[in-house]
Design a protein around this motif. Structure first.
Motif, PDB file in Angstrom:
ATOM      1  N   PRO A 259       0.831  -1.203   0.000  1.00 38.73           N
ATOM      2  CA  PRO A 259       0.000   0.000   0.000  1.00 38.73           C
ATOM      3  C   PRO A 259       0.871   1.262   0.000  1.00 38.73           C
ATOM      4  CG  PRO A 259       0.104  -0.878   2.211  1.00 38.73           C
ATOM      5  CD  PRO A 259       0.907  -1.807   1.335  1.00 38.73           C
ATOM      6  N   ALA A 260       1.820   1.306  -0.920  1.00 41.22           N
ATOM      7  CA  ALA A 260       2.775   2.419  -1.003  1.00 41.22           C
ATOM      8  C   ALA A 260       3.138   2.616  -2.470  1.00 41.22           C
ATOM      9  CB  ALA A 260       4.028   2.095  -0.190  1.00 41.22           C
ATOM     10  N   PRO A 261       3.542   3.835  -2.841  1.00 40.34           N
ATOM     11  CA  PRO A 261       3.948   4.071  -4.229  1.00 40.34           C
ATOM     12  C   PRO A 261       5.228   3.311  -4.579  1.00 40.34           C
ATOM     13  CG  PRO A 261       4.254   6.052  -2.887  1.00 40.34           C
ATOM     14  CD  PRO A 261       3.609   5.035  -2.013  1.00 40.34           C
ATOM     15  N   ALA A 262       5.420   3.060  -5.872  1.00 40.55           N
ATOM     16  CA  ALA A 262       6.569   2.290  -6.349  1.00 40.55           C
ATOM     17  C   ALA A 262       7.896   2.882  -5.872  1.00 40.55           C
ATOM     18  CB  ALA A 262       6.549   2.191  -7.870  1.00 40.55           C
TER      19      ALA A 262
ATOM     20  N   LEU B 289       8.467  -3.992 -10.153  1.00 39.52           N
ATOM     21  CA  LEU B 289       7.449  -3.198  -9.471  1.00 39.52           C
ATOM     22  C   LEU B 289       6.520  -2.557 -10.493  1.00 39.52           C
ATOM     23  CD1 LEU B 289       9.775  -1.336  -6.924  1.00 39.52           C
ATOM     24  CD2 LEU B 289       8.521  -3.478  -6.583  1.00 39.52           C
ATOM     25  N   ARG B 290       5.236  -2.558 -10.147  1.00 37.52           N
ATOM     26  CA  ARG B 290       4.230  -1.931 -11.015  1.00 37.52           C
ATOM     27  C   ARG B 290       3.272  -1.142 -10.140  1.00 37.52           C
ATOM     28  NH1 ARG B 290      -0.684  -3.812 -11.964  1.00 37.52           N
ATOM     29  NH2 ARG B 290      -0.144  -5.921 -11.329  1.00 37.52           N
ATOM     30  N   GLY B 291       3.170   0.159 -10.420  1.00 37.95           N
ATOM     31  CA  GLY B 291       2.251   1.011  -9.680  1.00 37.95           C
ATOM     32  C   GLY B 291       0.800   0.671 -10.006  1.00 37.95           C
ATOM     33  N   THR B 292      -0.064   0.775  -9.001  1.00 40.95           N
ATOM     34  CA  THR B 292      -1.496   0.551  -9.183  1.00 40.95           C
ATOM     35  C   THR B 292      -2.243   1.714  -8.537  1.00 40.95           C
ATOM     36  OG1 THR B 292      -1.825  -0.638  -7.097  1.00 40.95           O
ATOM     37  CG2 THR B 292      -1.143  -1.952  -9.012  1.00 40.95           C
ATOM     38  N   ASP B 293      -3.566   1.703  -8.639  1.00 40.97           N
ATOM     39  CA  ASP B 293      -4.365   2.757  -8.002  1.00 40.97           C
ATOM     40  C   ASP B 293      -4.240   2.732  -6.486  1.00 40.97           C
ATOM     41  OD1 ASP B 293      -5.240   3.586 -10.476  1.00 40.97           O
ATOM     42  OD2 ASP B 293      -7.147   2.493 -10.358  1.00 40.97           O
ATOM     43  N   THR B 294      -3.916   1.561  -5.911  1.00 41.34           N
ATOM     44  CA  THR B 294      -3.854   1.427  -4.455  1.00 41.34           C
ATOM     45  C   THR B 294      -2.451   1.272  -3.906  1.00 41.34           C
ATOM     46  OG1 THR B 294      -4.212  -0.955  -4.649  1.00 41.34           O
ATOM     47  CG2 THR B 294      -6.179   0.435  -4.336  1.00 41.34           C
ATOM     48  N   GLY B 295      -1.434   1.323  -4.754  1.00 36.48           N
ATOM     49  CA  GLY B 295      -0.065   1.167  -4.278  1.00 36.48           C
ATOM     50  C   GLY B 295       0.845   0.571  -5.330  1.00 36.48           C
ATOM     51  N   THR B 296       1.501  -0.535  -4.984  1.00 34.54           N
ATOM     52  CA  THR B 296       2.482  -1.158  -5.865  1.00 34.54           C
ATOM     53  C   THR B 296       2.386  -2.672  -5.773  1.00 34.54           C
ATOM     54  OG1 THR B 296       3.994   0.688  -5.496  1.00 34.54           O
ATOM     55  CG2 THR B 296       4.960  -1.316  -6.394  1.00 34.54           C
ATOM     56  N   VAL B 297       2.434  -3.315  -6.915  1.00 36.56           N
ATOM     57  CA  VAL B 297       2.534  -4.769  -6.965  1.00 36.56           C
ATOM     58  C   VAL B 297       3.989  -5.104  -7.251  1.00 36.56           C
ATOM     59  CG1 VAL B 297       1.897  -6.852  -8.237  1.00 36.56           C
ATOM     60  CG2 VAL B 297       0.162  -5.133  -7.699  1.00 36.56           C
ATOM     61  N   MET B 298       4.541  -5.980  -6.424  1.00 34.84           N
ATOM     62  CA  MET B 298       5.904  -6.439  -6.610  1.00 34.84           C
ATOM     63  C   MET B 298       5.870  -7.899  -7.038  1.00 34.84           C
ATOM     64  SD  MET B 298       8.867  -7.416  -3.915  1.00 34.84           S
ATOM     65  CE  MET B 298       7.793  -8.730  -3.398  1.00 34.84           C
ATOM     66  N   ASN B 299       6.577  -8.220  -8.100  1.00 33.91           N
ATOM     67  CA  ASN B 299       6.818  -9.607  -8.492  1.00 33.91           C
ATOM     68  C   ASN B 299       8.282  -9.881  -8.209  1.00 33.91           C
ATOM     69  OD1 ASN B 299       4.214 -10.398  -9.457  1.00 33.91           O
ATOM     70  ND2 ASN B 299       4.566  -8.979 -11.140  1.00 33.91           N
ATOM     71  N   PHE B 300       8.505 -10.833  -7.319  1.00 32.92           N
ATOM     72  CA  PHE B 300       9.834 -11.177  -6.820  1.00 32.92           C
ATOM     73  C   PHE B 300      10.145 -12.597  -7.276  1.00 32.92           C
ATOM     74  CE2 PHE B 300      12.587 -13.082  -3.665  1.00 32.92           C
ATOM     75  CZ  PHE B 300      13.449 -12.076  -3.275  1.00 32.92           C
ATOM     76  N   ALA B 301      11.239 -12.770  -7.986  1.00 30.36           N
ATOM     77  CA  ALA B 301      11.649 -14.096  -8.443  1.00 30.36           C
ATOM     78  C   ALA B 301      13.070 -14.375  -7.970  1.00 30.36           C
ATOM     79  CB  ALA B 301      11.579 -14.180  -9.970  1.00 30.36           C
ATOM     80  N   HIS B 302      13.228 -15.483  -7.252  1.00 29.45           N
ATOM     81  CA  HIS B 302      14.559 -15.916  -6.836  1.00 29.45           C
ATOM     82  C   HIS B 302      14.846 -17.203  -7.612  1.00 29.45           C
ATOM     83  CE1 HIS B 302      17.606 -16.110  -3.294  1.00 29.45           C
ATOM     84  NE2 HIS B 302      18.134 -16.525  -4.426  1.00 29.45           N
ATOM     85  N   HIS B 303      15.711 -17.068  -8.631  1.00 30.62           N
ATOM     86  CA  HIS B 303      16.021 -18.145  -9.578  1.00 30.62           C
ATOM     87  C   HIS B 303      17.216 -18.979  -9.121  1.00 30.62           C
ATOM     88  CE1 HIS B 303      13.441 -16.338 -12.693  1.00 30.62           C
ATOM     89  NE2 HIS B 303      13.921 -15.179 -12.277  1.00 30.62           N
ATOM     90  N   ASP B 304      17.305 -20.173  -9.689  1.00 27.90           N
ATOM     91  CA  ASP B 304      18.468 -21.052  -9.529  1.00 27.90           C
ATOM     92  C   ASP B 304      18.670 -21.549  -8.096  1.00 27.90           C
ATOM     93  OD1 ASP B 304      19.019 -20.516 -12.269  1.00 27.90           O
ATOM     94  OD2 ASP B 304      20.142 -18.731 -11.697  1.00 27.90           O
ATOM     95  N   LEU B 305      17.582 -21.709  -7.355  1.00 26.55           N
ATOM     96  CA  LEU B 305      17.689 -22.194  -5.977  1.00 26.55           C
ATOM     97  C   LEU B 305      17.775 -23.711  -5.899  1.00 26.55           C
ATOM     98  CD1 LEU B 305      15.198 -19.783  -4.190  1.00 26.55           C
ATOM     99  CD2 LEU B 305      17.683 -19.903  -3.861  1.00 26.55           C
ATOM    100  N   GLY B 306      17.337 -24.387  -6.928  1.00 25.78           N
ATOM    101  CA  GLY B 306      17.380 -25.850  -6.911  1.00 25.78           C
ATOM    102  C   GLY B 306      16.619 -26.417  -5.731  1.00 25.78           C
ATOM    103  N   THR B 307      17.252 -27.320  -5.003  1.00 26.57           N
ATOM    104  CA  THR B 307      16.587 -27.973  -3.865  1.00 26.57           C
ATOM    105  C   THR B 307      16.420 -27.044  -2.664  1.00 26.57           C
ATOM    106  OG1 THR B 307      18.692 -28.839  -3.071  1.00 26.57           O
ATOM    107  CG2 THR B 307      17.401 -30.272  -4.538  1.00 26.57           C
ATOM    108  N   LEU B 308      17.016 -25.874  -2.692  1.00 22.44           N
ATOM    109  CA  LEU B 308      16.868 -24.912  -1.595  1.00 22.44           C
ATOM    110  C   LEU B 308      15.595 -24.078  -1.704  1.00 22.44           C
ATOM    111  CD1 LEU B 308      20.544 -23.569  -1.452  1.00 22.44           C
ATOM    112  CD2 LEU B 308      19.435 -25.109   0.176  1.00 22.44           C
ATOM    113  N   VAL B 309      14.856 -24.221  -2.802  1.00 25.57           N
ATOM    114  CA  VAL B 309      13.722 -23.341  -3.085  1.00 25.57           C
ATOM    115  C   VAL B 309      12.732 -23.272  -1.920  1.00 25.57           C
ATOM    116  CG1 VAL B 309      12.326 -25.049  -4.352  1.00 25.57           C
ATOM    117  CG2 VAL B 309      12.112 -22.597  -4.875  1.00 25.57           C
ATOM    118  N   ASP B 310      12.395 -24.417  -1.328  1.00 25.00           N
ATOM    119  CA  ASP B 310      11.399 -24.387  -0.258  1.00 25.00           C
ATOM    120  C   ASP B 310      11.955 -23.844   1.056  1.00 25.00           C
ATOM    121  OD1 ASP B 310       9.218 -25.243  -1.768  1.00 25.00           O
ATOM    122  OD2 ASP B 310       9.837 -27.336  -1.574  1.00 25.00           O
TER     123      ASP B 310
END
Length: 165
Positions: free
Chosen positions: A20-23, A95-116
Protein backbone atom coordinates in the motif's frame (compact mmCIF):
# COMPACT_ATOMS: atom_id res chain seq x y z
CA UNK A 1 0.29 -9.33 4.95
CA UNK A 2 -0.54 -8.68 1.31
CA UNK A 3 1.13 -11.75 -0.12
CA UNK A 4 -0.95 -12.29 -3.25
CA UNK A 5 0.71 -15.37 -4.74
CA UNK A 6 3.47 -17.84 -4.03
CA UNK A 7 4.81 -20.58 -6.24
CA UNK A 8 7.84 -22.71 -6.86
CA UNK A 9 8.78 -24.30 -10.13
CA UNK A 10 12.07 -25.55 -11.50
CA UNK A 11 14.04 -24.26 -8.51
CA UNK A 12 12.57 -20.74 -8.70
CA UNK A 13 10.63 -19.06 -5.88
CA UNK A 14 8.00 -16.62 -7.19
CA UNK A 15 6.31 -14.19 -4.81
CA UNK A 16 3.77 -11.53 -5.69
CA UNK A 17 3.10 -8.88 -3.02
CA UNK A 18 0.81 -5.86 -2.94
CA UNK A 19 2.26 -2.88 -1.06
CA UNK A 20 0.00 0.00 0.00
CA UNK A 21 2.77 2.42 -1.00
CA UNK A 22 3.95 4.07 -4.23
CA UNK A 23 6.57 2.29 -6.35
CA UNK A 24 9.27 4.83 -5.41
CA UNK A 25 8.80 4.01 -1.70
CA UNK A 26 8.97 0.26 -2.35
CA UNK A 27 12.03 0.82 -4.55
CA UNK A 28 13.68 2.62 -1.64
CA UNK A 29 13.06 -0.47 0.48
CA UNK A 30 15.40 -2.38 -1.81
CA UNK A 31 17.95 0.36 -2.43
CA UNK A 32 18.22 2.56 0.69
CA UNK A 33 20.71 1.27 3.27
CA UNK A 34 18.65 2.62 6.20
CA UNK A 35 15.57 0.72 5.05
CA UNK A 36 17.56 -2.42 4.16
CA UNK A 37 18.82 -2.53 7.74
CA UNK A 38 15.22 -2.68 9.00
CA UNK A 39 14.23 -5.75 6.99
CA UNK A 40 17.17 -7.70 5.58
CA UNK A 41 20.24 -7.11 7.73
CA UNK A 42 23.03 -4.60 8.23
CA UNK A 43 24.37 -3.39 4.87
CA UNK A 44 28.16 -3.38 4.78
CA UNK A 45 28.14 -2.12 1.20
CA UNK A 46 25.20 -0.57 -0.66
CA UNK A 47 26.21 0.55 -4.15
CA UNK A 48 22.91 0.20 -6.03
CA UNK A 49 23.81 0.86 -9.64
CA UNK A 50 24.63 -1.46 -12.54
CA UNK A 51 27.63 -3.63 -11.58
CA UNK A 52 27.44 -2.19 -8.05
CA UNK A 53 27.77 -4.42 -4.98
CA UNK A 54 25.31 -4.86 -2.13
CA UNK A 55 26.59 -6.83 0.87
CA UNK A 56 24.43 -7.49 3.91
CA UNK A 57 25.44 -8.89 7.29
CA UNK A 58 22.58 -11.12 8.44
CA UNK A 59 24.24 -11.85 11.79
CA UNK A 60 25.91 -15.01 12.99
CA UNK A 61 28.63 -14.72 10.37
CA UNK A 62 26.21 -14.87 7.44
CA UNK A 63 27.02 -12.29 4.78
CA UNK A 64 25.12 -12.14 1.49
CA UNK A 65 26.71 -10.52 -1.53
CA UNK A 66 24.91 -9.32 -4.63
CA UNK A 67 26.05 -7.66 -7.83
CA UNK A 68 23.45 -5.51 -9.61
CA UNK A 69 23.02 -6.95 -13.11
CA UNK A 70 20.08 -4.89 -14.39
CA UNK A 71 18.20 -1.87 -13.16
CA UNK A 72 15.34 0.33 -14.35
CA UNK A 73 14.46 2.71 -11.51
CA UNK A 74 11.82 2.27 -9.98
CA UNK A 75 10.52 -0.69 -12.00
CA UNK A 76 13.16 -3.43 -12.11
CA UNK A 77 16.13 -4.56 -10.07
CA UNK A 78 18.08 -7.72 -10.94
CA UNK A 79 21.08 -9.06 -9.05
CA UNK A 80 23.13 -12.09 -8.22
CA UNK A 81 22.69 -13.64 -4.74
CA UNK A 82 25.60 -15.28 -2.95
CA UNK A 83 25.01 -16.74 0.50
CA UNK A 84 27.53 -18.82 2.50
CA UNK A 85 27.72 -22.50 1.60
CA UNK A 86 25.13 -22.18 -1.20
CA UNK A 87 25.44 -22.01 -4.97
CA UNK A 88 25.06 -18.55 -6.51
CA UNK A 89 21.51 -17.68 -7.53
CA UNK A 90 19.70 -14.71 -9.09
CA UNK A 91 16.97 -12.34 -7.93
CA UNK A 92 14.71 -10.26 -10.19
CA UNK A 93 12.33 -7.72 -8.64
CA UNK A 94 9.70 -5.99 -10.76
CA UNK A 95 7.45 -3.20 -9.47
CA UNK A 96 4.23 -1.93 -11.01
CA UNK A 97 2.25 1.01 -9.68
CA UNK A 98 -1.50 0.55 -9.18
CA UNK A 99 -4.36 2.76 -8.00
CA UNK A 100 -3.85 1.43 -4.45
CA UNK A 101 -0.06 1.17 -4.28
CA UNK A 102 2.48 -1.16 -5.87
CA UNK A 103 2.53 -4.77 -6.96
CA UNK A 104 5.90 -6.44 -6.61
CA UNK A 105 6.82 -9.61 -8.49
CA UNK A 106 9.83 -11.18 -6.82
CA UNK A 107 11.65 -14.10 -8.44
CA UNK A 108 14.56 -15.92 -6.84
CA UNK A 109 16.02 -18.14 -9.58
CA UNK A 110 18.47 -21.05 -9.53
CA UNK A 111 17.69 -22.19 -5.98
CA UNK A 112 17.38 -25.85 -6.91
CA UNK A 113 16.59 -27.97 -3.87
CA UNK A 114 16.87 -24.91 -1.60
CA UNK A 115 13.72 -23.34 -3.09
CA UNK A 116 11.40 -24.39 -0.26
CA UNK A 117 13.82 -23.35 2.48
CA UNK A 118 13.83 -19.81 1.03
CA UNK A 119 10.02 -19.41 0.96
CA UNK A 120 9.38 -18.72 4.66
CA UNK A 121 12.53 -16.57 4.91
CA UNK A 122 11.59 -14.25 2.06
CA UNK A 123 7.99 -14.01 3.31
CA UNK A 124 9.29 -13.00 6.74
CA UNK A 125 11.76 -10.49 5.27
CA UNK A 126 9.12 -8.98 2.98
CA UNK A 127 6.74 -8.62 5.92
CA UNK A 128 9.49 -6.64 7.66
CA UNK A 129 10.10 -4.65 4.48
CA UNK A 130 6.45 -3.68 4.16
CA UNK A 131 6.52 -2.38 7.73
CA UNK A 132 9.80 -0.50 7.13
CA UNK A 133 8.42 1.17 3.99
CA UNK A 134 5.32 2.18 5.98
CA UNK A 135 7.53 3.72 8.69
CA UNK A 136 6.53 1.17 11.35
CA UNK A 137 9.53 -1.13 11.65
CA UNK A 138 8.99 -4.49 13.34
CA UNK A 139 11.49 -5.17 16.16
CA UNK A 140 14.27 -7.50 15.03
CA UNK A 141 13.70 -9.59 18.16
CA UNK A 142 10.42 -10.86 16.63
CA UNK A 143 12.03 -12.18 13.43
CA UNK A 144 12.48 -15.84 14.38
CA UNK A 145 9.07 -16.27 15.99
CA UNK A 146 7.41 -14.75 12.92
CA UNK A 147 9.61 -16.93 10.69
CA UNK A 148 8.50 -20.04 12.62
CA UNK A 149 4.86 -19.10 12.01
CA UNK A 150 5.49 -18.66 8.28
CA UNK A 151 7.39 -21.98 8.17
CA UNK A 152 4.28 -23.75 9.51
CA UNK A 153 2.02 -21.97 7.02
CA UNK A 154 4.44 -22.70 4.17
CA UNK A 155 4.66 -26.39 5.11
CA UNK A 156 0.86 -26.58 5.12
CA UNK A 157 0.84 -24.91 1.68
CA UNK A 158 3.32 -27.50 0.37
CA UNK A 159 1.29 -30.36 1.84
CA UNK A 160 -1.91 -29.01 0.26
CA UNK A 161 -0.17 -28.63 -3.12
CA UNK A 162 1.11 -32.22 -3.12
CA UNK A 163 -2.06 -33.84 -1.78
CA UNK A 164 -3.89 -35.91 -4.34
CA UNK A 165 -7.67 -35.45 -4.66
Amino acid sequence: MPLTSLSTADGTLLISWAFPAPAQAVWAGFTDAALLSQWLGRPTECDVRPRGMVSVDHGGGYLSRSVITDMDRPRKLAMSWEFPEEPESRIVIQLRGTDTGTVMNFAHHDLGTLVDSYGPGWITHLTYMEAAVAGTAIPASQFWSLHATFEKMYAAHLTADTATP
